[in-house]
Design a protein around this motif. Structure first.
Motif, short mmCIF file in Angstrom:
data_model
loop_
_atom_site.label_atom_id
_atom_site.label_comp_id
_atom_site.label_asym_id
_atom_site.label_seq_id
_atom_site.Cartn_x
_atom_site.Cartn_y
_atom_site.Cartn_z
N GLN A 47 0.81 -1.22 0.00
CA GLN A 47 0.00 0.00 0.00
C GLN A 47 0.84 1.27 0.00
OE1 GLN A 47 -3.29 -0.15 2.85
NE2 GLN A 47 -3.13 -2.37 2.88
N ALA A 48 1.99 1.24 0.67
CA ALA A 48 2.85 2.43 0.69
C ALA A 48 3.99 2.35 -0.31
CB ALA A 48 3.43 2.63 2.10
N GLY A 49 4.20 1.17 -0.90
CA GLY A 49 5.27 1.02 -1.88
C GLY A 49 6.65 1.02 -1.28
N ARG A 106 15.47 7.41 3.13
CA ARG A 106 15.82 6.97 1.79
C ARG A 106 14.65 6.22 1.19
NH1 ARG A 106 18.87 10.28 2.53
NH2 ARG A 106 21.15 10.24 2.56
N SER A 107 14.68 6.01 -0.09
CA SER A 107 13.60 5.29 -0.77
C SER A 107 14.19 4.28 -1.73
CB SER A 107 12.69 6.28 -1.53
OG SER A 107 13.45 7.01 -2.49
N GLY A 108 13.33 3.45 -2.28
CA GLY A 108 13.77 2.47 -3.26
C GLY A 108 14.68 1.42 -2.67
N VAL A 109 15.71 1.07 -3.42
CA VAL A 109 16.61 0.00 -3.00
C VAL A 109 17.38 0.39 -1.75
CG1 VAL A 109 18.52 0.78 -4.47
CG2 VAL A 109 18.36 -1.63 -3.82
N TYR A 110 17.66 1.69 -1.55
CA TYR A 110 18.39 2.13 -0.37
C TYR A 110 17.55 1.93 0.90
CZ TYR A 110 21.21 4.24 -4.02
OH TYR A 110 21.98 4.42 -5.14
N PHE A 111 16.25 2.18 0.79
CA PHE A 111 15.36 1.91 1.91
C PHE A 111 15.37 0.42 2.25
CE2 PHE A 111 11.18 0.28 3.15
CZ PHE A 111 10.97 0.96 4.33
#
Length: 417
Positions: A47-49, A106-111
């Motif tokens: 839901q939050a991606g 951070r977002s994406g792969v770093y998250f």
């Protein structure tokens, strides 16, 4: 229709377990815990991606928190046993707020990597922090009686777990219907636009992370209550990876999709793990095939089938679905035979059997004897596997050629929330 189906499932969950053995009751308990774990994870990932690779950290924190509370109740603390999972919820919430604040920077792969690192920190330090996690042996506690309920049988623990899973599931569903739940979907779809609208996206993601960790802590607490023990292995990478498999095989775009995956994999492990040591390989293979041929997961595929607007379109899909079913059956038979044959030939028992033998001895598999050097031994399963792949690819192509109508697309878009 949905209410009737839900009522039937609830009636089965309440009335069927007393007629089952302890092993099946324990398996149903495991399915419930896995379902709640997957629902909590999907709040973050689906839901939050925000794909987390370290949700085992909050599952484990919830487990150890409730075990410490169980030890306190053994020493005389008056705390109701049915409310023990509240300790897991509180611990998961606190840990989620702290870890979420840093992870969501951070977002994406770093998250994803930050969440994985946090879980590995728990896994590494837990054996050395004996006061908190009991060292390598872990912590054990006992379920104390409450009222007239002793909580000494698997069935009593099952009903406790069922109650908590139903309550938490309803709360998570209610969350999706709130304005903040809609904001969660907006962050997944376009975080930059959310920032332009004046929302603090970092704070919102932290709250989402904490709520997901809180319900994950409840799932961990329920497992600790069920097993009455936990050790540092609960922070392991396999616990984090399991919930990813549950969620995406079941369907991350549907609210109840992860439940399909959790139930399917839990049932698969219960039925197959005693039959073969290669069951984890089969589990991984199922995940790969689902991602390749049904990326919306089991729940997404079933929903797409049920929401076709006309019976004619369903009839058009029946033929391709049969091709897919036959293909899946052929691939299953071929892969299982080859995997088990290789497992036997390279196992210790067969190594002892072939010592001193002039030729490779036959091996027993599926009730028959097979010659390792015979073309039939390998040609038959390879032929079945090739036929299964052909049938599966043909079915998938025919399904792709059957284009859904605009009404179906609108229905699917409405269900992705």
């Amino acid at each position: 229709m949905k209410l009737m189906l839900g009522a039937l499932l609830l009636a089965a969950a309440l009335g069927l377990p007393p007629f089952l053995g302890a092993a099946w009751q324990n398996a149903l308990n495991t399915m419930l815990i896995a379902s709640l774990y997957a629902l909590a994870f999907n709040l973050l990932a689906g839901q939050a991606g925000l794909l987390s690779f370290g949700h085992a950290a909050y599952f484990g924190v919830g487990s150890f928190a409730v075990l410490h509370l169980m030890l306190a109740t053994e020493d005389g603390l008056a705390f109701p046993t049915p409310l023990l999972p509240l300790a897991g919820a509180a611990a998961g919430l606190v840990a989620g707020l702290v870890a979420g604040w840093f992870s969501t920077m951070r977002s994406g792969v770093y998250f994803a990597l930050v969440t994985l690192a946090i879980a590995e920190l728990f896994h590494s330090f837990a054996p050395h922090l004996k006061e908190l996690f009991g060292g390598e042996s872990g912590i054990s506690g006992m379920r104390m009686p409450w009222g007239d309920v002793m909580f000494g049988t698997v069935l009593e623990v099952y009903y406790l777990t069922l109650a908590w899973v139903l309550v938490c599931g309803l709360l998570l569903w209610g969350y999706t219907r709130t304005p903040f739940g809609r904001l969660t979907l907006a962050i997944r779809d376009n975080e930059q636009r959310v920032r332009f609208m004046g929302y603090d996206a970092h704070l919102a993601k932290t709250v989402i992370f904490a709520v997901s960790a809180m319900f994950t802590g409840v799932a961990g607490a329920l497992q600790a209550v069920s097993n009455e023990t936990a050790n540092y292995a609960v922070f392991g990478a396999h616990v984090s990876s399991q919930v990813v498999l549950f969620t995406y095989v079941g369907g991350a775009t549907l609210f109840l999709g992860p439940v399909f995956g959790a139930v399917a994999f839990s049932l698969f492990a219960f039925l197959v793990s005693d039959l073969t040591r290669s069951w984890l390989f089969y589990q991984g293979l199922i995940f790969v095939l689902v991602m390749l041929y049904a990326p919306t997961g089991i729940g997404g595929a079933v929903t797409q089938w049920l929401h076709q607007p006309r019976a004619r379109i369903r009839a058009q899909l029946a033929g391709p679905a049969l091709w897919v079913a036959f293909g899946g059956l052929g691939i299953t038979c071929g892969v299982v035979f080859l995997t088990e044959a290789v497992s036997v030939l390279f196992g210790l028992d067969y190594a002892n059997l072939k010592r001193g033998a002039e030729t490779l001895p036959d091996f027993a598999l599926m009730g028959l004897n097979w010659a390792p050097l015979s073309p039939l031994t390998w040609g038959l399963p390879l032929g079945i596997l090739a036929g299964g792949i052909f049938a599966l690819r043909r079915g998938v192509r025919r399904l792709a050629d059957t284009e859904p109508t605009s009404d179906t697309n609108a229905t699917k878009e409405g269900l992705t929330a």
